[in-house]
Design an enzyme around this catalytic site. Structure first.
Site, PDB file in Angstrom:
ATOM      1  N   ASP A 124      23.634  42.445  37.487  1.00 11.88           N
ATOM      2  CA  ASP A 124      24.772  42.809  38.910  1.00 11.88           C
ATOM      3  C   ASP A 124      23.940  44.116  39.495  1.00 11.88           C
ATOM      4  O   ASP A 124      23.995  44.146  40.767  1.00 11.88           O
ATOM      5  CB  ASP A 124      26.110  43.185  38.328  1.00 11.88           C
TER       6      ASP A 124
ATOM      7  N   LYS B   3      32.886  38.609  31.187  1.00  6.90           N
ATOM      8  CA  LYS B   3      31.711  39.361  31.197  1.00  6.90           C
ATOM      9  C   LYS B   3      31.695  40.214  29.931  1.00  6.90           C
ATOM     10  O   LYS B   3      30.682  40.305  29.261  1.00  6.90           O
ATOM     11  CB  LYS B   3      31.371  40.281  32.439  1.00  6.90           C
TER      12      LYS B   3
ATOM     13  N   GLY C 100      36.356  52.973  41.805  1.00  5.51           N
ATOM     14  CA  GLY C 100      36.530  51.984  40.776  1.00  5.51           C
ATOM     15  C   GLY C 100      35.713  52.107  39.514  1.00  5.51           C
ATOM     16  O   GLY C 100      34.520  52.687  39.510  1.00  5.51           O
TER      17      GLY C 100
ATOM     18  N   LYS D 248      29.861  30.151  44.279  1.00  7.29           N
ATOM     19  CA  LYS D 248      28.575  29.663  45.150  1.00  7.29           C
ATOM     20  C   LYS D 248      27.332  29.684  44.387  1.00  7.29           C
ATOM     21  O   LYS D 248      26.373  29.427  44.846  1.00  7.29           O
ATOM     22  CB  LYS D 248      28.523  30.729  46.222  1.00  7.29           C
ATOM     23  N   SER D 249      27.534  29.976  43.224  1.00  5.80           N
ATOM     24  CA  SER D 249      26.236  30.185  42.202  1.00  5.80           C
ATOM     25  C   SER D 249      25.635  28.818  42.115  1.00  5.80           C
ATOM     26  O   SER D 249      24.285  28.802  42.497  1.00  5.80           O
ATOM     27  CB  SER D 249      26.755  30.550  40.847  1.00  5.80           C
TER      28      SER D 249
ATOM     29  N   THR E 131      31.287  34.833  34.723  1.00  4.18           N
ATOM     30  CA  THR E 131      31.781  35.657  35.824  1.00  4.18           C
ATOM     31  C   THR E 131      33.206  35.961  35.410  1.00  4.18           C
ATOM     32  O   THR E 131      33.682  35.700  34.094  1.00  4.18           O
ATOM     33  CB  THR E 131      31.752  34.930  36.942  1.00  4.18           C
TER      34      THR E 131
ATOM     35  N   ASP F  21      18.925  46.457  27.165  1.00  2.39           N
ATOM     36  CA  ASP F  21      19.430  47.822  27.345  1.00  2.39           C
ATOM     37  C   ASP F  21      20.183  47.885  28.567  1.00  2.39           C
ATOM     38  O   ASP F  21      21.526  48.746  28.397  1.00  2.39           O
ATOM     39  CB  ASP F  21      18.136  48.705  27.764  1.00  2.39           C
TER      40      ASP F  21
ATOM     41  N   GLY G  13      29.449  42.010  49.674  1.00  5.71           N
ATOM     42  CA  GLY G  13      28.799  41.537  48.409  1.00  5.71           C
ATOM     43  C   GLY G  13      28.175  40.359  48.363  1.00  5.71           C
ATOM     44  O   GLY G  13      27.669  39.926  47.262  1.00  5.71           O
TER      45      GLY G  13
HETATM   46  P1  ATR Z   1      35.940  44.319  37.630  1.00  4.64           P
HETATM   47  O1  ATR Z   1      35.046  43.621  36.344  1.00  4.64           O
HETATM   48  O2  ATR Z   1      35.953  43.366  38.906  1.00  4.64           O
HETATM   49  O3  ATR Z   1      35.594  45.702  37.885  1.00  4.64           O
HETATM   50  P2  ATR Z   1      38.144  45.494  36.190  1.00  4.64           P
HETATM   51  O4  ATR Z   1      37.435  45.560  34.963  1.00  4.64           O
HETATM   52  O5  ATR Z   1      39.618  44.769  35.979  1.00  4.64           O
HETATM   53  O6  ATR Z   1      37.593  44.230  36.887  1.00  4.64           O
HETATM   54  O7  ATR Z   1      38.485  46.593  37.219  1.00  4.64           O
HETATM   55  C1  ATR Z   1      39.108  46.408  38.458  1.00  4.64           C
HETATM   56  C2  ATR Z   1      38.759  48.054  39.191  1.00  4.64           C
HETATM   57  O8  ATR Z   1      39.736  47.737  40.333  1.00  4.64           O
HETATM   58  C3  ATR Z   1      39.795  49.044  38.322  1.00  4.64           C
HETATM   59  O9  ATR Z   1      38.721  50.147  38.756  1.00  4.64           O
HETATM   60  C4  ATR Z   1      40.918  49.021  39.041  1.00  4.64           C
HETATM   61  O10 ATR Z   1      41.459  50.452  38.816  1.00  4.64           O
HETATM   62  P3  ATR Z   1      42.294  50.696  37.658  1.00  4.64           P
HETATM   63  O11 ATR Z   1      41.160  51.187  36.597  1.00  4.64           O
HETATM   64  O12 ATR Z   1      42.905  52.181  38.020  1.00  4.64           O
HETATM   65  O13 ATR Z   1      43.132  49.548  37.299  1.00  4.64           O
HETATM   66  C5  ATR Z   1      40.548  48.762  40.462  1.00  4.64           C
HETATM   67  N1  ATR Z   1      41.756  48.341  41.214  1.00  4.64           N
HETATM   68  C6  ATR Z   1      42.345  46.958  41.270  1.00  4.64           C
HETATM   69  N2  ATR Z   1      43.332  47.115  42.198  1.00  4.64           N
HETATM   70  C7  ATR Z   1      43.488  48.459  42.915  1.00  4.64           C
HETATM   71  C8  ATR Z   1      44.234  48.799  44.075  1.00  4.64           C
HETATM   72  N3  ATR Z   1      45.137  47.968  44.426  1.00  4.64           N
HETATM   73  N4  ATR Z   1      43.807  49.895  44.343  1.00  4.64           N
HETATM   74  C9  ATR Z   1      42.882  50.709  43.683  1.00  4.64           C
HETATM   75  N5  ATR Z   1      42.121  50.417  42.428  1.00  4.64           N
HETATM   76  C10 ATR Z   1      42.178  49.072  42.141  1.00  4.64           C
END
Ligand code: ATR
Length: 268
Positions: free
Chosen positions: A102, A65, A126, A15-16, A61, A77, A237
């Protein structure tokens, strides 16, 4: 006319372009902004080519990143702490500056929606790039505590080490969480596939707040789950998306656009 691009893979859903075009109208800036798919192995070259063609900046995106941060000549920073960048400024001498907006996007949206942070107990689910981008700014708003939990708990512990000293930060496994956090933020990519992180619903506090960094046309599964557990407000979000875009726009153009009209337009 100054040209901007968002690079991602996938990118179709972005959507950017709509958001930045609205900001430009609002603030009477003469810019063009397009979305472009980058093949996984061509990201750095695509950015350099765009800079050579006179492009002024790009947003970045998923999944680029971290690579955007690494390829930059100068980093802010906040990008350094996040080890990730979503905003690149392309200077005429070929220098690339990286920033991340972000965190500002999330905070702007929380503030706009009157979600209290100071003195509150916050749970961040996460520990990926999305989480890293918001920790510093959340701590700057002086919560009582910020707990990071993750499926892979070692990643949450690494983040606690990296941001140690900026506030009261701790890491817990999914099955060791406390109850009744004032604000629960979901930064996992689980919502994208309609999944909930496997944690107890007792993390929600009746009358508290929940935030899902993901958005979709319908309420996300996390937003629905939080509302079932009696939080006062559960946001997706979309506001963060518009907020981070506004901060990028400010980095490039030095002008702050209004968020709410654009959030409304996107919801409609
Ligand atoms: P982003 O940049 O969007 O944060 P990422 O760096 O790949 O993407 O991180 C994805 C996050 O979603 C991680 O915290 C991941 O957990 P893990 O570190 O254990 O992989 C979490 N995640 C993805 N799918 C998940 C799920 N089904 N249940 C719980 N955590 C999930």
């Amino acid at each position: 006319m100054d040209q901007y691009i968002v690079f991602g893979n996938p990118i179709k859903q972005s959507k950017s372009p709509t958001i930045h075009t609205e900001f430009a109208k609002q603030t009477q800036q003469d810019i063009s902004y397009q979305a472009r798919l980058s093949e996984l192995d061509e990201f750095e070259q695509n950015v350099k080519d765009f800079a050579q063609q006179g492009g002024k900046g790009c947003n970045v995106t998923v999944p680029f990143k971290e690579r955007a941060f690494k390829m930059a000549d100068k980093v802010s920073d906040r990008a350094k702490l996040a080890q990730a960048a979503n905003t690149l400024t392309l200077l005429p001498d070929g220098t690339i500056e990286a920033d991340t907006t972000d965190g500002a996007g999330l905070i702007n949206d929380l503030i706009e929606n009157d979600v209290p942070l100071k003195g509150k107990r916050i749970l961040l689910i996460g520990a990926g790039g999305a989480a890293r981008g918001v920790i510093q700014l959340l701590l700057e708003h002086l919560p009582e505590s910020l707990t990071i939990t993750n499926r892979t708990v070692s990643k949450a512990e690494t983040l606690v080490e990296r941001f140690a000293g900026l506030g009261n930060l701790n890491a817990l496994a999914f099955d060791s969480l406390e109850q009744g956090y004032d604000l629960v933020i979901n930064s996992t990519s689980a919502s994208l596939s309609n999944e909930l992180p496997p944690i107890s619903e007792t993390v929600f506090k009746p009358g508290g707040y929940a935030y899902d960094m993901v958005y979709s046309d319908k309420p996300t599964v996390f937003v629905e789950w939080a509302l079932q557990n009696k939080v006062k407000l559960a946001l997706d979000g979309l506001g963060m998306l518009v907020g981070q875009a506004a901060e990028s726009f400010y980095v490039w153009r030095g002008v702050r656009p209004n968020l709410l009209p654009v959030v409304k337009l996107l919801r409609a």
